[in-house]
Motif scaffolding. Structure first.
Motif, mmCIF file in Angstrom:
data_model
loop_
_atom_site.group_PDB
_atom_site.id
_atom_site.type_symbol
_atom_site.label_atom_id
_atom_site.label_comp_id
_atom_site.label_asym_id
_atom_site.label_seq_id
_atom_site.Cartn_x
_atom_site.Cartn_y
_atom_site.Cartn_z
ATOM 1 N N THR A 31 38.433 30.090 -46.367
ATOM 2 C CA THR A 31 37.134 30.080 -45.694
ATOM 3 C C THR A 31 36.025 29.960 -46.731
ATOM 4 N N ILE A 32 35.048 29.091 -46.493
ATOM 5 C CA ILE A 32 33.925 28.899 -47.416
ATOM 6 C C ILE A 32 33.019 30.125 -47.331
ATOM 7 N N THR A 33 32.838 30.805 -48.466
ATOM 8 C CA THR A 33 31.962 31.986 -48.507
ATOM 9 C C THR A 33 30.653 31.702 -49.245
ATOM 10 N N ALA A 34 30.577 30.600 -49.987
ATOM 11 C CA ALA A 34 29.328 30.224 -50.663
ATOM 12 C C ALA A 34 29.321 28.721 -50.860
ATOM 13 N N ALA A 35 28.166 28.107 -50.592
ATOM 14 C CA ALA A 35 27.967 26.672 -50.807
ATOM 15 C C ALA A 35 26.487 26.481 -51.105
ATOM 16 N N GLU A 36 26.098 26.692 -52.385
ATOM 17 C CA GLU A 36 24.671 26.799 -52.708
ATOM 18 C C GLU A 36 24.452 26.510 -54.188
ATOM 19 N N TRP A 37 23.178 26.632 -54.586
ATOM 20 C CA TRP A 37 22.825 26.533 -56.004
ATOM 21 C C TRP A 37 22.882 27.928 -56.608
ATOM 22 N N GLU A 38 23.467 28.023 -57.794
ATOM 23 C CA GLU A 38 23.545 29.312 -58.480
ATOM 24 C C GLU A 38 23.302 29.072 -59.960
ATOM 25 N N ASN A 39 22.479 29.932 -60.555
ATOM 26 C CA ASN A 39 22.129 29.759 -61.964
ATOM 27 C C ASN A 39 23.389 29.707 -62.826
ATOM 28 N N GLY A 40 23.414 28.766 -63.735
ATOM 29 C CA GLY A 40 24.575 28.609 -64.606
ATOM 30 C C GLY A 40 25.615 27.689 -64.001
ATOM 31 N N TYR A 41 26.005 27.946 -62.734
ATOM 32 C CA TYR A 41 27.021 27.138 -62.073
ATOM 33 C C TYR A 41 26.457 25.845 -61.480
ATOM 34 N N GLY A 42 25.146 25.788 -61.253
ATOM 35 C CA GLY A 42 24.578 24.649 -60.544
ATOM 36 C C GLY A 42 25.019 24.678 -59.093
ATOM 37 N N ASN A 43 25.323 23.527 -58.554
ATOM 38 C CA ASN A 43 25.871 23.496 -57.190
ATOM 39 C C ASN A 43 27.282 24.082 -57.228
#
Length: 437
Positions: free
Chosen positions: A353-365
């Motif tokens: 199950t997708i729990t995150a699909a966003e921009w995050e510092n360091g990881y980017g998308n």
């Protein structure tokens, strides 16, 4: 370098590389450049090294592209081979079960025939005894009747005088002859019935021995079938057990959780209730059959668990490993980097199950997927996200594209596996499935 040595080198090389002059003419003057043999040799050497380096680099890139391009095909072929192996084992199990059932039916028919022959033997013996008893009764009755008749005739002869005595003897002789004929006929019939009963008993004995031989052959065939199935299941189960243990997962715990979600019985995996060895060995065969069915059930559970754990790679070829798991410049690099061009398809390595699909510092998308058994995966530096939070994905689904977002020095996929929230080396899962898929 002294001029004398340079002149000697130039003189030596001049036999193969004579001095060349390059004239440059302008409107006011004419000039030339002198290319000595040593200069030409240096230019040719540098050009050759550059050409050799280009050939080597091109060959390495070509070989890497071929090997990477075949990775997806190898994964698909391995998965198909594993499924074909399970299907073949299931068909073999069904065929062996059908053979065992047919053998049980034949043995049951043989038992019925033995029972009927035993009943015929008992009936024949009973008739023989009745005939012997009847003959004894007839003989006793005849003797008694003849004695009474003789006594009556003697009394009658005494009353009628001597002339009647001769007639009495003649009649008595006739009666004796009739009696002997009657007894001979009765004894002959009895002997014939006895012979028929003896032949029937002998035939029944031979048929019983034949049935016993067939029963032993059926038992040996039954044992061979069980041994073959047990060996096949054991050989198929060992790599799966090893794969989960090498990945740091507890096989018993995984099977227990899978079994809770996929409970129920019936169909072709119902326990076998008959045995070709008779009722005395029913429990032994039932235990062996139950053990085989249990192993097949565990194998099916493993197959389900494989789809729910990230044993597969998220990229299907055209990439290379550029950075391993571990500490780098004093900080933990919590995953592995798979370098490739921007836009490569990123696939879910397991159901989740997708729990995150966003921009995050360091990881980017970044995309994060939660799988079963406390396992989750992270995909960073993506150029495009193709799923939404809460969406359920299956193994092999396209979830995003590789990119160069966030803190990244070039296009690649940053891939993490976490167990209970703690990062582990993704190569643990990848290497664990290497010898299975």
């Amino acid at each position: 370098m002294p001029k004398r040595i340079l002149n000697r080198v130039n003189a030596t090389l001049e036999r193969w590389l004579p001095e060349q002059r390059l004239f440059l003419k302008s409107e006011t003057a004419t000039r030339f450049l002198r290319l000595r043999p040593l200069t030409q040799a240096l230019v040719l050497g540098v050009s050759g090294l550059v050409f050799l380096w280009s050939v080597i680099v091109t060959s390495l890139l070509f070989i890497d592209g071929i090997s990477s391009g075949s990775g997806r095909e190898q994964a698909v072929l391995s998965q198909a081979a594993f499924e074909a192996r399970l299907d073949a084992l299931a068909r073999e199990r069904d065929r062996r079960a059908a053979e065992a059932l047919a053998a049980q039916n034949r043995f049951q028919l043989a038992l019925d025939q033995v029972s009927r022959m035993q009943s015929q033997l008992l009936s024949s013996e009973e008739r023989r005894r009745e005939l012997e008893t009847g003959i004894d009764v007839i003989q006793t009755t005849l003797r008694s009747t003849m004695t009474e008749r003789d006594d009556a005739r003697e009394a009658l002869a005494k009353a009628q005088g001597g002339g009647a005595k001769t007639a009495t003897l003649v009649a008595r002789a006739d009666d004796m002859a009739s009696t002997v004929d009657l007894l001979s006929t009765a004894l002959s019939d009895t002997a014939k019935q006895r012979d028929v009963a003896s032949r029937a008993a002998e035939d029944a004995k031979l048929e019983t021995e034949q049935i016993a031989l067939e029963k032993r052959l059926l038992e040996e065939r039954n044992d061979e079938i069980f041994t073959t199935l047990e060996g096949a299941v054991e050989v198929s189960m060992a790599p799966l057990d090893k794969m989960f243990k090498n990945a740091g997962m507890n096989p018993d715990q995984i099977l227990s959780q899978i079994r809770k979600g996929y409970s129920g019985t019936g169909g072709p995996l119902m326990p076998i209730s008959l045995s070709s060895k008779g009722m005395g060995d029913l429990n032994g065969d039932a235990d062996r059959a139950g053990g085989i069915l249990q192993k097949l059930d565990e194998m099916n559970m493993y197959r389900i668990a494989v789809d729910k754990l990230p044993f597969a790679l998220p990229l299907y070829g055209g990439f290379r490993f550029t950075s391993p798991f571990g500490y780098r410049w004093g900080r933990l690099h919590a995953g592995i980097d798979l370098a490739g061009p921007v836009g490569m398809h990123v696939h879910a390595p397991a159901d989740g199950t997708i729990t995150a699909a966003e921009w995050e510092n360091g990881y980017g998308n970044v995309i994060k997927i939660t799988h079963q058994f406390g396992v989750s995966t992270v995909y960073g530096h993506l150029s495009k996200i193709r799923v939404k939070v809460g969406q359920k994905v299956s193994r092999g689904d396209w979830i995003g594209d590789t990119g160069n977002t966030g803190r990244s020095t070039g296009p690649h996929l940053h891939y993490e596996i976490r167990v209970g929230g703690a990062p582990i080396n993704p190569m643990t899962f990848i290497k664990a499935s290497k010898d299975v898929f």
